[in-house]
Design an enzyme around this catalytic site. Structure first.
Site, PDB file in Angstrom:
ATOM      1  N   CYS A 268       0.819  -1.225   0.000  1.00 19.87           N
ATOM      2  CA  CYS A 268       0.000   0.000   0.000  1.00 19.87           C
ATOM      3  C   CYS A 268       0.850   1.271   0.000  1.00 19.87           C
ATOM      4  O   CYS A 268       0.630   2.182  -0.818  1.00 19.87           O
ATOM      5  CB  CYS A 268      -0.975  -0.015   1.169  1.00 19.87           C
ATOM      6  SG  CYS A 268      -0.233   0.141   2.810  1.00 19.87           S
ATOM      7  N   HIS A 316      -2.468   1.475   6.829  1.00 20.68           N
ATOM      8  CA  HIS A 316      -2.874   1.326   5.425  1.00 20.68           C
ATOM      9  C   HIS A 316      -3.080   2.701   4.811  1.00 20.68           C
ATOM     10  O   HIS A 316      -3.490   3.639   5.482  1.00 20.68           O
ATOM     11  CB  HIS A 316      -4.167   0.509   5.319  1.00 20.68           C
ATOM     12  CG  HIS A 316      -4.477   0.084   3.911  1.00 20.68           C
ATOM     13  ND1 HIS A 316      -3.799  -0.918   3.273  1.00 20.68           N
ATOM     14  CD2 HIS A 316      -5.387   0.557   3.012  1.00 20.68           C
ATOM     15  CE1 HIS A 316      -4.284  -1.076   2.057  1.00 20.68           C
ATOM     16  NE2 HIS A 316      -5.241  -0.184   1.862  1.00 20.68           N
ATOM     17  N   HIS A 328      -5.999   1.687  -4.112  1.00 18.99           N
ATOM     18  CA  HIS A 328      -5.065   1.184  -3.089  1.00 18.99           C
ATOM     19  C   HIS A 328      -4.647  -0.234  -3.443  1.00 18.99           C
ATOM     20  O   HIS A 328      -5.231  -0.885  -4.315  1.00 18.99           O
ATOM     21  CB  HIS A 328      -5.703   1.235  -1.698  1.00 18.99           C
ATOM     22  CG  HIS A 328      -6.792   0.216  -1.488  1.00 18.99           C
ATOM     23  ND1 HIS A 328      -6.956  -0.484  -0.309  1.00 18.99           N
ATOM     24  CD2 HIS A 328      -7.792  -0.226  -2.302  1.00 18.99           C
ATOM     25  CE1 HIS A 328      -7.989  -1.298  -0.399  1.00 18.99           C
ATOM     26  NE2 HIS A 328      -8.522  -1.162  -1.594  1.00 18.99           N
TER      27      HIS A 328
END
Length: 353
Positions: A268, A316, A328
């Site tokens: 990510c 994240h 993402h």
């Protein structure tokens, strides 16, 4: 009164014995399970498996971010160590040249016999010439004294550099050990997640892997990405944010690989770093540092190109592209994709440019 007699015990034999033995073995096998721990393996429902896998992926991502940070620090420490070694080698070469010059001077003194100045004056056939030479020799001696002083200074500097290199090497080894620990943590959690997912059918795995969910959005060509970007909604506030968003669109469908930052696979924070690198901006490597790489903005202020962060541990990150959507890299079971910002617990957002 009726007599109470002890019941006669029946011997186990024949079919009765075989049935009892079979039941006992079956019970032992159930209690032992597949891992030999002596406990029955918990039978999880598909929903429970998916929940446990999601938790494992989140834990693995947290460990991945720590791994990325440790790797970044290890790489920096290695660069500093290499620079110190290069500088030490240059200083050593310079010192060797100075020592050679001193050695030549000492050899010349030896060849001249090293007579005391008073004797050389007494034995000289041309005192005037001797005095001129003596003055020249005195100046040469001063230069040699200066050279000796430089040698001593160079030796001190080389020793300082070697000490700094030893410190840097110790730091590097500590970071490498940390890397190994983080790698073991990530791979262990991902292996457990794979084992759990193997229990499910492809349809049951869908909510985790995203199979069958907006498949047309999982991969696009660069031209499709630009067209989607044009139709997606509000434009990015500036050219660099637009370049980062365009890069993210072009990477839809790329695989998630922990520790990767492109060009063909990403985790990510690696995707966020690569997108802004394509826009000419250097971002730090981890979510923990990326959230401080720009100006914080509220959720209601989001614009395309903003970085959006999730979970209380800031583990994240995604790239906001407008209309409540982000791009993402979710987890090893799902490629880079579009997803709603409210998919995960929102923790904050940063505007890089």
């Amino acid at each position: 009164m009726a007599a109470h007699r002890k019941p006669r015990q029946r011997s186990l034999g024949g079919p009765t014995a075989r049935t009892a033995a079979t039941l006992a073995l079956a019970g032992a096998a159930t209690a032992t399970g597949f891992d030999g721990t002596g406990h029955a393996e918990t039978q999880l429902t598909p929903a429970q498996v998916r929940a446990e896998v999601d938790e494992l992926y989140q834990e693995a991502e947290t460990a991945t971010e720590k791994y990325d940070g440790a790797k970044d620090e290890a790489d920096t420490a290695q660069q500093r160590l290499n620079a110190l070694r290069d500088e030490t080698a240059r200083k050593q070469e310079k010192l060797n040249s100075t020592r050679e010059a001193l050695g030549s001077f000492a050899a010349a003194q030896y060849r001249d016999g090293g007579f005391a100045p008073a004797w050389q004056l007494a034995l000289s056939g041309d005192p005037d010439q001797y005095l001129d030479n003596a003055a020249l020799a005195e100046r040469a001696g001063d230069r040699q004294a200066s050279t000796v002083s430089r040698v001593r200074e160079q030796l001190r500097e080389i020793e300082r550099l070697r000490g700094a290199a030893r410190v840097e090497l110790t730091s590097l080894r500590a970071r490498q050990a940390q890397l190994r620990r983080q790698k073991e943590a990530v791979t262990g959690k991902l292996a457990k997640a794979r084992r759990l997912l193997a229990r499910l059918t492809p349809q049951q795995r869908g909510p985790v892997t995203g199979d069958g969910v907006a498949p047309e959005r999982t991969s696009r060509s660069a031209s499709d990405a630009r067209e989607t970007l044009r139709q997606a909604g509000p434009a990015a506030p500036n050219a660099r944010a637009a370049a980062a968003v365009s890069y993210a669109y072009a990477k839809l469908g790329s695989p998630y690989v922990w520790g990767a930052s492109g060009p063909n696979a990403f985790d990510c924070s690696g995707l966020a770093q690569a997108a802004y690198r394509a826009a000419g901006i250097t971002l730090p490597r981890t979510t923990y540092t990326q959230i401080n790489a720009g100006r914080r903005v509220s959720r209601s202020e989001l614009q395309p190109g903003d970085l959006v962060f999730f979970y209380s541990g800031i583990s994240h990150v995604g790239i906001y592209v407008g209309n409540g959507q982000m791009i993402h890299a979710p987890n090893p079971s799902a490629p880079v994709r579009l997803a709603p910002v409210d998919l995960m617990p929102f923790a904050g957002a940063t505007r890089v440019v």
